[in-house]
Structure formats: C-alpha cells, structure tokens
Scaffold this motif. Structure first.
Motif, PDB file in Angstrom:
ATOM      1  N   SER A   1      69.447  76.714 111.512  1.00 52.51           N
ATOM      2  CA  SER A   1      68.076  76.201 111.481  1.00 52.51           C
ATOM      3  C   SER A   1      67.101  77.213 110.884  1.00 52.51           C
ATOM      4  O   SER A   1      66.198  76.846 110.124  1.00 52.51           O
ATOM      5  CB  SER A   1      67.626  75.807 112.891  1.00 52.51           C
ATOM      6  OG  SER A   1      68.415  74.761 113.405  1.00 52.51           O
ATOM      7  N   VAL A   2      67.268  78.481 111.231  1.00 53.39           N
ATOM      8  CA  VAL A   2      66.338  79.497 110.732  1.00 53.39           C
ATOM      9  C   VAL A   2      66.371  79.590 109.206  1.00 53.39           C
ATOM     10  O   VAL A   2      65.323  79.493 108.543  1.00 53.39           O
ATOM     11  CB  VAL A   2      66.636  80.859 111.385  1.00 53.39           C
ATOM     12  CG1 VAL A   2      65.773  81.953 110.760  1.00 53.39           C
ATOM     13  CG2 VAL A   2      66.387  80.782 112.890  1.00 53.39           C
ATOM     14  N   PRO A   3      67.530  79.773 108.568  1.00 49.85           N
ATOM     15  CA  PRO A   3      67.519  79.798 107.092  1.00 49.85           C
ATOM     16  C   PRO A   3      67.145  78.461 106.469  1.00 49.85           C
ATOM     17  O   PRO A   3      66.558  78.442 105.383  1.00 49.85           O
ATOM     18  CB  PRO A   3      68.949  80.195 106.731  1.00 49.85           C
ATOM     19  CG  PRO A   3      69.761  79.848 107.916  1.00 49.85           C
ATOM     20  CD  PRO A   3      68.889  80.048 109.097  1.00 49.85           C
ATOM     21  N   LEU A   4      67.451  77.354 107.127  1.00 54.05           N
ATOM     22  CA  LEU A   4      67.090  76.060 106.556  1.00 54.05           C
ATOM     23  C   LEU A   4      65.580  75.854 106.515  1.00 54.05           C
ATOM     24  O   LEU A   4      65.090  75.098 105.681  1.00 54.05           O
ATOM     25  CB  LEU A   4      67.746  74.934 107.354  1.00 54.05           C
ATOM     26  CG  LEU A   4      69.196  74.620 106.975  1.00 54.05           C
ATOM     27  CD1 LEU A   4      69.842  73.701 107.993  1.00 54.05           C
ATOM     28  CD2 LEU A   4      69.261  74.003 105.593  1.00 54.05           C
ATOM     29  N   VAL A   5      64.855  76.510 107.385  1.00 56.23           N
ATOM     30  CA  VAL A   5      63.394  76.460 107.337  1.00 56.23           C
ATOM     31  C   VAL A   5      62.858  77.481 106.336  1.00 56.23           C
ATOM     32  O   VAL A   5      62.037  77.156 105.475  1.00 56.23           O
ATOM     33  CB  VAL A   5      62.796  76.691 108.737  1.00 56.23           C
ATOM     34  CG1 VAL A   5      61.271  76.787 108.660  1.00 56.23           C
ATOM     35  CG2 VAL A   5      63.206  75.568 109.680  1.00 56.23           C
ATOM     36  N   LEU A   6      63.328  78.722 106.424  1.00 59.73           N
ATOM     37  CA  LEU A   6      62.787  79.786 105.573  1.00 59.73           C
ATOM     38  C   LEU A   6      63.184  79.603 104.108  1.00 59.73           C
ATOM     39  O   LEU A   6      62.349  79.777 103.208  1.00 59.73           O
ATOM     40  CB  LEU A   6      63.272  81.150 106.081  1.00 59.73           C
ATOM     41  CG  LEU A   6      62.831  81.524 107.499  1.00 59.73           C
ATOM     42  CD1 LEU A   6      63.387  82.893 107.878  1.00 59.73           C
ATOM     43  CD2 LEU A   6      61.315  81.504 107.608  1.00 59.73           C
ATOM     44  N   VAL A   7      64.441  79.262 103.859  1.00 68.38           N
ATOM     45  CA  VAL A   7      64.881  79.074 102.473  1.00 68.38           C
ATOM     46  C   VAL A   7      64.183  77.872 101.845  1.00 68.38           C
ATOM     47  O   VAL A   7      63.783  77.910 100.669  1.00 68.38           O
ATOM     48  CB  VAL A   7      66.416  78.908 102.422  1.00 68.38           C
ATOM     49  CG1 VAL A   7      66.872  78.531 101.020  1.00 68.38           C
ATOM     50  CG2 VAL A   7      67.099  80.183 102.881  1.00 68.38           C
ATOM     51  N   ALA A   8      64.021  76.796 102.599  1.00 70.53           N
ATOM     52  CA  ALA A   8      63.311  75.624 102.068  1.00 70.53           C
ATOM     53  C   ALA A   8      61.878  75.968 101.716  1.00 70.53           C
ATOM     54  O   ALA A   8      61.354  75.530 100.678  1.00 70.53           O
ATOM     55  CB  ALA A   8      63.357  74.490 103.086  1.00 70.53           C
TER      56      ALA A   8
ATOM     57  N   ALA B   1      76.717  78.442 106.197  1.00 69.26           N
ATOM     58  CA  ALA B   1      76.382  78.608 104.780  1.00 69.26           C
ATOM     59  C   ALA B   1      76.561  77.297 104.035  1.00 69.26           C
ATOM     60  O   ALA B   1      75.729  76.921 103.190  1.00 69.26           O
ATOM     61  CB  ALA B   1      77.257  79.702 104.163  1.00 69.26           C
ATOM     62  N   LEU B   2      77.641  76.591 104.307  1.00 67.31           N
ATOM     63  CA  LEU B   2      77.844  75.269 103.705  1.00 67.31           C
ATOM     64  C   LEU B   2      76.706  74.327 104.047  1.00 67.31           C
ATOM     65  O   LEU B   2      76.189  73.612 103.186  1.00 67.31           O
ATOM     66  CB  LEU B   2      79.183  74.707 104.189  1.00 67.31           C
ATOM     67  CG  LEU B   2      79.597  73.294 103.767  1.00 67.31           C
ATOM     68  CD1 LEU B   2      81.121  73.187 103.796  1.00 67.31           C
ATOM     69  CD2 LEU B   2      79.029  72.213 104.686  1.00 67.31           C
ATOM     70  N   THR B   3      76.299  74.315 105.308  1.00 71.76           N
ATOM     71  CA  THR B   3      75.251  73.401 105.758  1.00 71.76           C
ATOM     72  C   THR B   3      73.914  73.714 105.109  1.00 71.76           C
ATOM     73  O   THR B   3      73.173  72.802 104.730  1.00 71.76           O
ATOM     74  CB  THR B   3      75.135  73.458 107.290  1.00 71.76           C
ATOM     75  OG1 THR B   3      76.417  73.200 107.877  1.00 71.76           O
ATOM     76  CG2 THR B   3      74.137  72.440 107.799  1.00 71.76           C
TER      77      THR B   3
ATOM     78  N   VAL C   1      59.443  70.267 110.298  1.00 69.06           N
ATOM     79  CA  VAL C   1      60.728  70.653 109.716  1.00 69.06           C
ATOM     80  C   VAL C   1      61.605  71.332 110.760  1.00 69.06           C
ATOM     81  O   VAL C   1      62.810  71.056 110.865  1.00 69.06           O
ATOM     82  CB  VAL C   1      60.511  71.572 108.499  1.00 69.06           C
ATOM     83  CG1 VAL C   1      61.831  72.170 108.026  1.00 69.06           C
ATOM     84  CG2 VAL C   1      59.844  70.802 107.364  1.00 69.06           C
ATOM     85  N   ALA C   2      61.013  72.220 111.558  1.00 63.85           N
ATOM     86  CA  ALA C   2      61.792  72.925 112.576  1.00 63.85           C
ATOM     87  C   ALA C   2      62.343  71.965 113.622  1.00 63.85           C
ATOM     88  O   ALA C   2      63.511  72.069 114.027  1.00 63.85           O
ATOM     89  CB  ALA C   2      60.927  73.994 113.241  1.00 63.85           C
ATOM     90  N   MET C   3      61.530  71.014 114.050  1.00 63.45           N
ATOM     91  CA  MET C   3      61.989  70.069 115.067  1.00 63.45           C
ATOM     92  C   MET C   3      63.112  69.190 114.516  1.00 63.45           C
ATOM     93  O   MET C   3      64.144  68.997 115.179  1.00 63.45           O
ATOM     94  CB  MET C   3      60.836  69.204 115.549  1.00 63.45           C
ATOM     95  CG  MET C   3      61.224  68.229 116.655  1.00 63.45           C
ATOM     96  SD  MET C   3      59.829  67.341 117.335  1.00 63.45           S
ATOM     97  CE  MET C   3      59.343  66.365 115.900  1.00 63.45           C
TER      98      MET C   3
ATOM     99  N   ALA D   1      68.938  67.961 114.169  1.00 59.76           N
ATOM    100  CA  ALA D   1      70.068  67.682 113.279  1.00 59.76           C
ATOM    101  C   ALA D   1      71.207  68.678 113.500  1.00 59.76           C
ATOM    102  O   ALA D   1      72.388  68.300 113.483  1.00 59.76           O
ATOM    103  CB  ALA D   1      69.605  67.708 111.832  1.00 59.76           C
ATOM    104  N   SER D   2      70.879  69.947 113.719  1.00 56.99           N
ATOM    105  CA  SER D   2      71.921  70.955 113.922  1.00 56.99           C
ATOM    106  C   SER D   2      72.630  70.769 115.265  1.00 56.99           C
ATOM    107  O   SER D   2      73.825  71.039 115.384  1.00 56.99           O
ATOM    108  CB  SER D   2      71.315  72.356 113.837  1.00 56.99           C
ATOM    109  OG  SER D   2      70.791  72.601 112.545  1.00 56.99           O
TER     110      SER D   2
END
Length: 316
Positions: A107-114, A188-190, A243-245, A250-251
């Motif tokens: 969740s953390v990289p999915l928020v920051l990278v996005a 990483a895949l996710t 996005v975080a929620m 989802a995770s």
C-alpha cells in the motif's frame, strides 16, 4: 375605475402548475401520493441485490454456525465452536499476519509511486500520451497474464531479475523460493500491475486544482519544491485519503496473484487469509469453518474501514 396592468405583467403570473386550477392540483396530489411508482422502478435492483448479495451473506452467516461440509450430507448446529476454533488456529493467525504484511509493503509504494508518476506527467513532459499509456496499460492486463510475465522474470536461471544481479556481480536470488523474499516479490508484481489506477486518480485531482495559488507563490519567489510541499500536496489531502483507503482494502483482499504465482508458498510464507479460507473450504471440505474465518476477516475489514474514515474526518 379600471386599472391597466403594467407592461410585462404576464411574465409575473403564477407558474403553469398553479394556474391549472383544481384539476392540475388534483393531478399533482395523485403524483405525490403514489410512492408505489418509485418502488416499481427500484424493484428490479432490489431483487438482484437481495438474490446475489443479501441472501449469500445471510446464508454464509448461518453456515458459520454449523458443521457444513462438502463431504457430509448431514449438517448440525454447532454454535460458536467454529469461531472458537478459528481464534485458536495458528494457521489463521499466520495467514492473517501475511495479509497484514503484504498490505503494508504494497500500500505504501502504491500511494507514493502513483503520486510521483502523476506529478511527473502533470509537470508537462513531452509525449504525454506515451507516459499515460505506459503507466496505465499494466492495469488493463488480466491477472493470469501478469503472473505469467513475472513468473518468467523471477525464473531462477533464465529470469531477467537474476540475470541483472549476476551481471552486476551479485548472487542470484530465489524470488519465489526464498521465504524472506517471496512476499516482497509478490508486492513488486502488485505495484507494477495496479499502480496505474491510483495514478489516474492523482492525475485527475492535479488537473482539477486551481493554478492561482501556485502562480501567486511563484510570484512571491517560492521554488518548485516549496510550492509542492506547501501548496500542491495539502490540496491533494482528500485524494490521498481516498487512494489510501481504497488501496488498503484492496490489499487486504489479496488472493489472485498469490494463488497463481506461489500457491501460498514457500512453506505458507505468502499464504493470505483468503487463500486459507479457500483451502479449508474447498480442499478440506469444511465450509462451516471456512465461513466462520471469512466473517471474522470481514469484521476486521469493517473495523479498518471505520478507523480510516474517522482518521480522515479528524484531519478534515
């Protein structure tokens, strides 16, 4: 003595619905006093919702209090025995720990990278369409295709990951066979697969922000980084909360990519709680016990959602 109406008086008369007299008012009364008309339009949705949502929830809840099994015809009521067994089952706690660990590291990289990707595109780079396509295209791929691609990337001898490591002078890594690395490989895949959705949410939010504050700060001498931290990011607070929620929920429900990629291995190090529910219910044939675990996990997801909503409201 007669008076002449001033010009434009006709435009100030009552609306047609009022000027229709008694018949018009009767029609309006009949429309207002027939709520069954709206119910007729809602009825198809209620039937589908009740059949495919409410009834399975009720049936599954009842099943969690029984010893329903695919291997036995007879079913008996066991009360809270399934729930008591779930609380004492070490496999439930280990799979739940794997789920929480995956949620944190994904969740953390999915928020920051996005957010970084959206800022990069919004900055006005050349070839906007190419960047947007490259960032969002993986999200359109089905999970089977994604796992097949990454299975080859993680292949021990011929995979691109180990080829790069050996070229740089490092030792090969068991991406899917090492217990300490396997969950990171799935994360990483996710991230590569699903970050495009969060990227679109952030990009839409950036494009809707007013430019007046940023322009005023630039005139006052604020640099790009200062404007980002003090103006842009605070205005994205609501989007970040959304996005975080969505990402945490989802995770927590991860299943597909792990089941196809690792089957929960090695030694159960990547098995999430939903895969354990699947194994118990459809491999061990204990549907009642699997239902109890499902509803305990459902309660956990509800609690996490309520906590997130409360935190976001306090920030607002």
């Amino acid at each position: 003595m007669t008076t002449t109406a001033p010009p434009g008086a006709e435009a100030q008369t009552d609306p047609p619905a009022v000027r229709t007299g008694g018949r018009g008012r009767a029609v309006l009364r009949r429309i207002r006093t027939t709520p069954s008309t709206g119910f007729v339009f809602v009825l198809p949705f209620l039937l589908v919702f009740g059949l495919f949502m409410v009834w399975p929830i009720v049936q599954g809840l009842w099943m969690s209090f029984t010893d329903t099994s695919l291997a036995l015809r007879d079913t008996s009521f066991v009360g809270f025995d399934n729930y008591a067994e779930a609380f004492g089952d070490p496999d439930v706690w280990s799979s739940l720990g794997n789920t929480v660990f995956f949620t944190v590291i994904s969740s953390v990289p999915l928020v920051l990278v996005a957010l970084a990707m959206a800022l990069l595109v919004h900055s006005g780079l050349a070839g906007q369409w190419a960047w947007r396509l490259a960032f969002f295209a993986p999200y359109l791929l089905p999970v089977t295709v994604v796992t097949l691609i990454w299975t080859w990337l993680y292949q021990p001898e011929l995979g691109l990951g180990n080829q790069l490591l050996t070229t740089l002078g490092f030792d090969s890594v068991g991406w899917l066979s090492d217990e300490s690395v396997a969950m990171w490989s799935v994360a990483a895949l996710t991230v590569w697969w699903t970050v495009g959705f969060n990227f679109l949410l952030y990009l839409a939010a950036l494009q809707s922000l007013p430019s007046t504050f940023d322009e005023a700060a630039a005139l006052d001498g604020a640099g790009a980084w200062r404007r980002l931290w003090s103006i842009t990011l605070p205005q994205l607070r609501r989007t970040t909360g959304l996005v975080a929620m969505l990402q945490v929920l989802a995770s927590l429900k991860v299943f597909d990519q792990i089941y196809i990629l690792t089957k929960g291995g090695p030694n159960g190090s990547t098995r999430p709680v939903l895969e354990y529910v699947y194994d118990v219910g459809f491999t061990g044939y204990r549907l009642g016990y699997a239902s109890a675990i499902s509803y305990l996990f459902f309660a956990l997801v509800i609690v996490v959602s309520l906590v997130q909503l409360r935190l976001f409201r306090q920030e607002d």
